[in-house]
Scaffold this active site. Structure first.
Site, PDB file in Angstrom:
ATOM      1  N   SER A 256       0.811  -1.218   0.000  1.00 35.59           N
ATOM      2  CA  SER A 256       0.000   0.000   0.000  1.00 35.59           C
ATOM      3  C   SER A 256       0.846   1.271   0.000  1.00 35.59           C
ATOM      4  O   SER A 256       1.749   1.417   0.834  1.00 35.59           O
ATOM      5  CB  SER A 256      -0.882  -0.026   1.256  1.00 35.59           C
ATOM      6  OG  SER A 256      -1.244   1.271   1.651  1.00 35.59           O
ATOM      7  N   GLY A 257       0.521   2.183  -0.886  1.00 34.07           N
ATOM      8  CA  GLY A 257       1.220   3.471  -0.911  1.00 34.07           C
ATOM      9  C   GLY A 257       1.002   4.242   0.377  1.00 34.07           C
ATOM     10  O   GLY A 257       1.941   4.810   0.951  1.00 34.07           O
ATOM     11  N   LEU A 258      -0.237   4.234   0.853  1.00 30.35           N
ATOM     12  CA  LEU A 258      -0.550   4.932   2.101  1.00 30.35           C
ATOM     13  C   LEU A 258       0.262   4.342   3.251  1.00 30.35           C
ATOM     14  O   LEU A 258       0.882   5.070   4.030  1.00 30.35           O
ATOM     15  CB  LEU A 258      -2.057   4.807   2.404  1.00 30.35           C
ATOM     16  CG  LEU A 258      -2.489   5.269   3.792  1.00 30.35           C
ATOM     17  CD1 LEU A 258      -2.295   6.772   3.960  1.00 30.35           C
ATOM     18  CD2 LEU A 258      -3.950   4.898   4.070  1.00 30.35           C
TER      19      LEU A 258
ATOM     20  N   ASP B 209       0.662  10.522   2.169  1.00 31.13           N
ATOM     21  CA  ASP B 209       0.434   9.728   0.954  1.00 31.13           C
ATOM     22  C   ASP B 209       0.276  10.668  -0.241  1.00 31.13           C
ATOM     23  O   ASP B 209      -0.787  10.776  -0.845  1.00 31.13           O
ATOM     24  CB  ASP B 209      -0.829   8.880   1.169  1.00 31.13           C
ATOM     25  CG  ASP B 209      -1.054   7.875   0.047  1.00 31.13           C
ATOM     26  OD1 ASP B 209      -0.117   7.627  -0.733  1.00 31.13           O
ATOM     27  OD2 ASP B 209      -2.186   7.354  -0.049  1.00 31.13           O
TER      28      ASP B 209
ATOM     29  N   ASP C  23       0.938  -0.991  -5.058  1.00 29.91           N
ATOM     30  CA  ASP C  23       0.171   0.225  -5.312  1.00 29.91           C
ATOM     31  C   ASP C  23       1.149   1.219  -5.943  1.00 29.91           C
ATOM     32  O   ASP C  23       1.911   1.877  -5.236  1.00 29.91           O
ATOM     33  CB  ASP C  23      -0.362   0.722  -3.961  1.00 29.91           C
ATOM     34  CG  ASP C  23      -1.054   2.063  -4.058  1.00 29.91           C
ATOM     35  OD1 ASP C  23      -1.241   2.554  -5.184  1.00 29.91           O
ATOM     36  OD2 ASP C  23      -1.424   2.596  -2.988  1.00 29.91           O
TER      37      ASP C  23
ATOM     38  N   ASP D 206       0.570   3.964  -7.471  1.00 31.11           N
ATOM     39  CA  ASP D 206       0.039   5.332  -7.599  1.00 31.11           C
ATOM     40  C   ASP D 206      -0.162   5.677  -9.085  1.00 31.11           C
ATOM     41  O   ASP D 206      -0.739   4.906  -9.820  1.00 31.11           O
ATOM     42  CB  ASP D 206       0.953   6.342  -6.884  1.00 31.11           C
ATOM     43  CG  ASP D 206       0.909   6.164  -5.364  1.00 31.11           C
ATOM     44  OD1 ASP D 206      -0.037   5.537  -4.867  1.00 31.11           O
ATOM     45  OD2 ASP D 206       1.818   6.649  -4.681  1.00 31.11           O
TER      46      ASP D 206
ATOM     47  N   GLU E 228      -3.139   4.256 -10.975  1.00 36.12           N
ATOM     48  CA  GLU E 228      -4.391   5.024 -10.854  1.00 36.12           C
ATOM     49  C   GLU E 228      -4.376   6.223 -11.789  1.00 36.12           C
ATOM     50  O   GLU E 228      -3.312   6.772 -12.097  1.00 36.12           O
ATOM     51  CB  GLU E 228      -4.627   5.449  -9.393  1.00 36.12           C
ATOM     52  CG  GLU E 228      -3.623   6.419  -8.830  1.00 36.12           C
ATOM     53  CD  GLU E 228      -3.729   6.563  -7.313  1.00 36.12           C
ATOM     54  OE1 GLU E 228      -3.697   5.548  -6.598  1.00 36.12           O
ATOM     55  OE2 GLU E 228      -3.848   7.716  -6.845  1.00 36.12           O
TER      56      GLU E 228
ATOM     57  N   LYS F 253       0.037  12.515  -6.634  1.00 31.89           N
ATOM     58  CA  LYS F 253      -1.331  12.204  -6.198  1.00 31.89           C
ATOM     59  C   LYS F 253      -1.482  12.520  -4.716  1.00 31.89           C
ATOM     60  O   LYS F 253      -0.500  12.770  -4.015  1.00 31.89           O
ATOM     61  CB  LYS F 253      -1.680  10.739  -6.470  1.00 31.89           C
ATOM     62  CG  LYS F 253      -0.762   9.661  -5.909  1.00 31.89           C
ATOM     63  CD  LYS F 253      -0.715   9.462  -4.395  1.00 31.89           C
ATOM     64  CE  LYS F 253      -1.977   9.009  -3.736  1.00 31.89           C
ATOM     65  NZ  LYS F 253      -2.322   7.611  -3.957  1.00 31.89           N
TER      66      LYS F 253
ATOM     67  N   ASN G 179      -3.932  10.967  -1.247  1.00 29.25           N
ATOM     68  CA  ASN G 179      -4.799   9.864  -0.864  1.00 29.25           C
ATOM     69  C   ASN G 179      -6.250  10.175  -1.209  1.00 29.25           C
ATOM     70  O   ASN G 179      -6.722  11.300  -1.047  1.00 29.25           O
ATOM     71  CB  ASN G 179      -4.648   9.586   0.645  1.00 29.25           C
ATOM     72  CG  ASN G 179      -5.398   8.341   1.049  1.00 29.25           C
ATOM     73  OD1 ASN G 179      -6.564   8.401   1.419  1.00 29.25           O
ATOM     74  ND2 ASN G 179      -4.740   7.202   0.955  1.00 29.25           N
ATOM     75  N   SER G 180      -6.962   9.149  -1.659  1.00 30.06           N
ATOM     76  CA  SER G 180      -8.328   9.327  -2.142  1.00 30.06           C
ATOM     77  C   SER G 180      -9.308   9.773  -1.053  1.00 30.06           C
ATOM     78  O   SER G 180     -10.399  10.244  -1.366  1.00 30.06           O
ATOM     79  CB  SER G 180      -8.834   8.013  -2.742  1.00 30.06           C
ATOM     80  OG  SER G 180      -7.958   7.583  -3.741  1.00 30.06           O
TER      81      SER G 180
ATOM     82  N   ARG H  98      -6.735   1.528 -11.950  1.00 26.70           N
ATOM     83  CA  ARG H  98      -7.612   2.033 -10.879  1.00 26.70           C
ATOM     84  C   ARG H  98      -8.350   3.273 -11.351  1.00 26.70           C
ATOM     85  O   ARG H  98      -7.729   4.259 -11.756  1.00 26.70           O
ATOM     86  CB  ARG H  98      -6.744   2.332  -9.654  1.00 26.70           C
ATOM     87  CG  ARG H  98      -7.416   3.132  -8.569  1.00 26.70           C
ATOM     88  CD  ARG H  98      -6.589   3.027  -7.323  1.00 26.70           C
ATOM     89  NE  ARG H  98      -6.859   4.061  -6.366  1.00 26.70           N
ATOM     90  CZ  ARG H  98      -6.273   4.131  -5.168  1.00 26.70           C
ATOM     91  NH1 ARG H  98      -5.371   3.221  -4.825  1.00 26.70           N
ATOM     92  NH2 ARG H  98      -6.561   5.100  -4.337  1.00 26.70           N
TER      93      ARG H  98
ATOM     94  N   HIS I  41     -12.785   2.600  -7.196  1.00 27.41           N
ATOM     95  CA  HIS I  41     -12.624   3.103  -5.834  1.00 27.41           C
ATOM     96  C   HIS I  41     -13.775   4.036  -5.487  1.00 27.41           C
ATOM     97  O   HIS I  41     -14.268   4.786  -6.336  1.00 27.41           O
ATOM     98  CB  HIS I  41     -11.288   3.840  -5.727  1.00 27.41           C
ATOM     99  CG  HIS I  41     -10.707   3.836  -4.351  1.00 27.41           C
ATOM    100  ND1 HIS I  41     -11.106   2.981  -3.353  1.00 27.41           N
ATOM    101  CD2 HIS I  41      -9.714   4.593  -3.791  1.00 27.41           C
ATOM    102  CE1 HIS I  41     -10.405   3.197  -2.259  1.00 27.41           C
ATOM    103  NE2 HIS I  41      -9.555   4.173  -2.495  1.00 27.41           N
TER     104      HIS I  41
HETATM  105  C1  SPV Z   1      -3.438   2.584  -0.500  1.00 19.09           C
HETATM  106  O1  SPV Z   1      -3.533   1.635   0.288  1.00 19.09           O
HETATM  107  O2  SPV Z   1      -2.465   3.322  -0.552  1.00 19.09           O
HETATM  108  C2  SPV Z   1      -4.549   2.864  -1.419  1.00 19.09           C
HETATM  109  C3  SPV Z   1      -5.876   2.486  -1.042  1.00 19.09           C
HETATM  110  O3  SPV Z   1      -4.329   3.471  -2.433  1.00 19.09           O
HETATM  111  S1  SPV Z   1      -6.640   3.852  -0.305  1.00 19.09           S
HETATM  112  O4  SPV Z   1      -5.762   4.425   0.662  1.00 19.09           O
HETATM  113  O5  SPV Z   1      -7.838   3.252   0.267  1.00 19.09           O
HETATM  114  O6  SPV Z   1      -6.991   4.795  -1.345  1.00 19.09           O
HETATM  115 MG    MG Z   2      -2.492   4.278  -2.493  1.00 17.07          MG
END
Ligand code: SPV
Ligand code: MG
Length: 289
Positions: free
Chosen positions: A42-44, A54, A81, A83, A110, A116, A118-119, A154, A185
């Site tokens: 996971s990027g986050l 993130d 991930d 990104d 994505e 980017k 975080n979403s 994504r 997402h």
């Molecule tokens: C991540 O885990 O970095 C994601 C998923 O991209 S989220 O944080 O839910 O967007």
């Molecule tokens: Mg991410």
């Protein structure tokens, strides 16, 4: 089975499958030990474990080094991930080549713009044009060193407030450009837009979801909706924050560690998770007497 083939099987098989987040070699090994068949780098979570937001503050090579440690320490495949691919199509090509060299089984890209964020933060998320993002997907596909290396596209249209039609049109274009699966997402908690997307997508190619915000929806609902794969995207990181915080606060309060000994992993567990016993065996075999 190769890790790439295994990830492809997990993404495309009829059964709903589950991918667990990891952000370090240790968390990856623990998720594997828990029974997960594949991991989400996971990027986050990787950013957070470095104390970074993130927002692509960590460089792509720093992420690559961490995911390499994760891949070295586990047998199950890892989906990174990736990104936005950390730049344009050219950065994507280099990323995909390096991931293949380092034993990573697939990448999720994505359709936002670099850098980017975080979403789940902010309302404004710049989206790449469909044409630009399809170019990145084609570049990713052409750069694979192994035909089973997976490319997940994504769709962030719903995150950035676009219509369902826009999300479907993007998913369609990305699938045509060669994506092996679509990650749709959503930041809504009722899961309704995910279910509508699945209904209208009608299993054109595998769907991957990330139920971080709509976690209350029973898993069986996603199975019935035709979802292929669920990613539990940040739960290992969040579990570790809670556990570390609770224990360190207790130790600070009590100025002693006797009360926490039974609540934390044993040193033998640490040695086990880091292959110490295997090294001891190897010493017996290889060290001159
Ligand atoms: C991540 O885990 O970095 C994601 C998923 O991209 S989220 O944080 O839910 O967007
Ligand atoms: Mg991410």
């Amino acid at each position: 089975m190769k890790k790439t083939e295994n990830l492809r099987r997990i993404l495309t098989c009829d059964d709903l499958s589950f991918i667990m987040e990891a952000h370090s070699a240790l968390s990856a090994r623990i998720a594997e030990e828990s029974g997960f068949e594949a991991l989400w780098a996971s990027g986050l979570s990787i950013s957070a474990s470095l104390g970074l937001s993130d927002r692509n503050e960590a460089s792509w090579t720093q992420v690559l080094d961490i995911v390499e440690f994760m891949a070295d320490h586990t047998k199950v495949p890892i989906l990174l991930d990736g990104d936005t691919g950390y730049g344009n199509f050219n950065n994507v090509r280099r990323l995909v080549r390096k991931l293949s060299q380092r034993g990573v089984a697939g990448v999720c890209l994505e359709d936002k713009v670099f850098p980017k964020m975080n979403s789940f933060i902010g309302a404004e998320h710049g989206l790449a044009t469909i044409g630009e993002f399809c170019g990145k997907l084609r570049a990713a596909k052409d750069s694979r060193q192994d035909p089973d290396f997976c490319i997940v596209a994504r769709v962030e249209a719903l995150i950035s407030g676009c219509s369902m039609e826009e999300a479907l049109a993007r998913a369609d274009a990305y699938s045509e450009a060669g994506a092996d699966a679509i990650l749709i997402h959503s930041k809504k908690s009722d899961g309704q837009e995910i279910l509508e997307f699945c209904r209208r997508w009608n299993r054109r190619c595998p769907i991957v979801i990330v139920p971080t915000k709509y976690y209350r929806i029973p898993t069986s609902v996603f199975r019935d909706a035709g979802v292929s794969c669920v990613i539990w995207a940040n739960h290992s990181l969040r579990a570790s924050i809670s556990a570390i915080r609770s224990i360190t606060r207790k130790i600070h309060r009590q100025q002693a560690v006797a009360d926490v000994e039974h609540e934390i992993a044993s040193l033998d567990d640490v040695f086990f998770l880091t292959n110490e016993f295997e090294v001891q065996e190897a010493e017996r075999k290889y060290l001159a007497c």
